[in-house]
Design a protein around this motif. Sequence first.
Motif, short mmCIF file in Angstrom:
data_model
loop_
_atom_site.label_atom_id
_atom_site.label_comp_id
_atom_site.label_asym_id
_atom_site.label_seq_id
_atom_site.Cartn_x
_atom_site.Cartn_y
_atom_site.Cartn_z
N LEU A 149 -1.88 -7.40 -7.09
CA LEU A 149 -0.46 -7.45 -7.47
C LEU A 149 0.22 -6.12 -7.16
O LEU A 149 1.31 -6.10 -6.58
CB LEU A 149 -0.33 -7.78 -8.96
N PHE A 150 -0.42 -5.03 -7.53
CA PHE A 150 0.15 -3.71 -7.26
C PHE A 150 0.35 -3.48 -5.76
O PHE A 150 1.42 -3.04 -5.32
CB PHE A 150 -0.73 -2.60 -7.83
N LEU A 151 -0.69 -3.78 -4.97
CA LEU A 151 -0.59 -3.56 -3.53
C LEU A 151 0.44 -4.49 -2.89
O LEU A 151 1.15 -4.07 -1.96
CB LEU A 151 -1.95 -3.73 -2.87
N ILE B 84 5.68 -4.87 -0.26
CA ILE B 84 6.98 -5.57 -0.22
C ILE B 84 8.11 -4.56 -0.37
O ILE B 84 9.09 -4.60 0.37
CB ILE B 84 7.04 -6.68 -1.29
N VAL B 85 7.98 -3.65 -1.32
CA VAL B 85 9.01 -2.62 -1.51
C VAL B 85 9.09 -1.72 -0.27
O VAL B 85 10.19 -1.37 0.18
CB VAL B 85 8.72 -1.79 -2.79
N GLY B 86 7.95 -1.37 0.30
CA GLY B 86 7.96 -0.58 1.53
C GLY B 86 8.67 -1.29 2.66
O GLY B 86 9.44 -0.69 3.41
N PHE B 87 8.43 -2.59 2.79
CA PHE B 87 9.09 -3.38 3.84
C PHE B 87 10.60 -3.43 3.61
O PHE B 87 11.38 -3.23 4.55
CB PHE B 87 8.50 -4.79 3.85
N ILE B 88 11.00 -3.67 2.38
CA ILE B 88 12.43 -3.77 2.08
C ILE B 88 13.15 -2.44 2.30
O ILE B 88 14.28 -2.41 2.77
CB ILE B 88 12.63 -4.29 0.64
N MET C 121 -3.95 3.19 6.73
CA MET C 121 -5.21 2.47 6.51
C MET C 121 -6.11 3.21 5.53
O MET C 121 -6.70 2.60 4.63
CB MET C 121 -5.93 2.27 7.84
N VAL C 122 -6.22 4.52 5.70
CA VAL C 122 -7.06 5.31 4.79
C VAL C 122 -6.47 5.28 3.39
O VAL C 122 -7.19 5.12 2.40
CB VAL C 122 -7.21 6.76 5.31
N PHE C 123 -5.14 5.40 3.26
CA PHE C 123 -4.48 5.36 1.96
C PHE C 123 -4.74 4.04 1.27
O PHE C 123 -5.08 3.99 0.09
CB PHE C 123 -2.98 5.59 2.14
N GLY C 124 -4.57 2.92 2.01
CA GLY C 124 -4.78 1.61 1.41
C GLY C 124 -6.20 1.41 0.93
O GLY C 124 -6.44 0.90 -0.17
N GLY C 125 -7.17 1.83 1.74
CA GLY C 125 -8.57 1.68 1.36
C GLY C 125 -8.95 2.54 0.17
O GLY C 125 -9.63 2.08 -0.76
N THR C 126 -8.54 3.79 0.18
CA THR C 126 -8.91 4.67 -0.92
C THR C 126 -8.17 4.30 -2.21
O THR C 126 -8.72 4.44 -3.30
CB THR C 126 -8.64 6.15 -0.58
N LEU C 127 -6.94 3.81 -2.09
CA LEU C 127 -6.20 3.39 -3.28
C LEU C 127 -6.91 2.20 -3.93
O LEU C 127 -7.05 2.15 -5.15
CB LEU C 127 -4.77 3.02 -2.92
N TYR C 128 -7.36 1.26 -3.10
CA TYR C 128 -8.09 0.09 -3.62
C TYR C 128 -9.35 0.54 -4.35
O TYR C 128 -9.63 0.09 -5.47
CB TYR C 128 -8.43 -0.84 -2.45
N HIS D 263 -11.35 0.77 -13.31
CA HIS D 263 -11.60 -0.52 -13.96
C HIS D 263 -10.39 -1.44 -14.03
O HIS D 263 -10.21 -2.17 -15.00
CB HIS D 263 -12.20 -0.32 -15.36
N ASP D 264 -9.56 -1.41 -12.99
CA ASP D 264 -8.51 -2.41 -12.89
C ASP D 264 -9.12 -3.69 -12.34
O ASP D 264 -10.09 -3.67 -11.58
CB ASP D 264 -7.40 -1.95 -11.92
N SER D 265 -8.55 -4.82 -12.72
CA SER D 265 -9.07 -6.09 -12.22
C SER D 265 -8.58 -6.31 -10.79
O SER D 265 -7.62 -5.68 -10.33
CB SER D 265 -8.61 -7.25 -13.11
N TYR D 266 -9.23 -7.23 -10.09
CA TYR D 266 -8.82 -7.54 -8.73
C TYR D 266 -7.40 -8.10 -8.69
O TYR D 266 -6.63 -7.81 -7.78
CB TYR D 266 -9.79 -8.53 -8.08
N ALA D 267 -7.03 -8.87 -9.70
CA ALA D 267 -5.68 -9.42 -9.76
C ALA D 267 -4.65 -8.30 -9.91
O ALA D 267 -3.60 -8.32 -9.25
CB ALA D 267 -5.56 -10.40 -10.92
N ASP D 268 -4.92 -7.32 -10.76
CA ASP D 268 -4.00 -6.18 -10.94
C ASP D 268 -3.87 -5.38 -9.65
O ASP D 268 -2.77 -4.97 -9.27
CB ASP D 268 -4.49 -5.26 -12.05
N ILE D 269 -5.00 -5.14 -9.00
CA ILE D 269 -4.98 -4.35 -7.76
C ILE D 269 -4.17 -5.08 -6.69
O ILE D 269 -3.31 -4.49 -6.03
CB ILE D 269 -6.41 -4.09 -7.26
#
Length: 73
Positions: free
Chosen positions: A45-47, A52-56, A23-30, A37-43
């Motif tokens: 998409l990356f997350l 998905i890769v983590g799940f697979i 949870m901390v990693f996800g929040g701080t990465l965002y 200055h990444d756009s919300y769409a880029d963020i």
Amino acid sequence: MNRIQRIKNTYYAFNILYNMGIMVFGGTLYLYMKSIHDSYADINLFLSIFWIVGFITEIPSSVIADTFGRKKR
């Protein structure tokens, strides 16, 4: 406290710490990606790709663990 209860408590403690770390990693990465200055769409998409890769990659490790089982002493 019997042995099974200690094992369960240890499992719960590690699981809570692991999930809090995620949870901390996800929040701080965002926040980090927004600060560079990444756009919300880029963020998003990356997350999405990250999770998905983590799940697979979790699926084969589960199959391997279930196939071989516990280590015999």
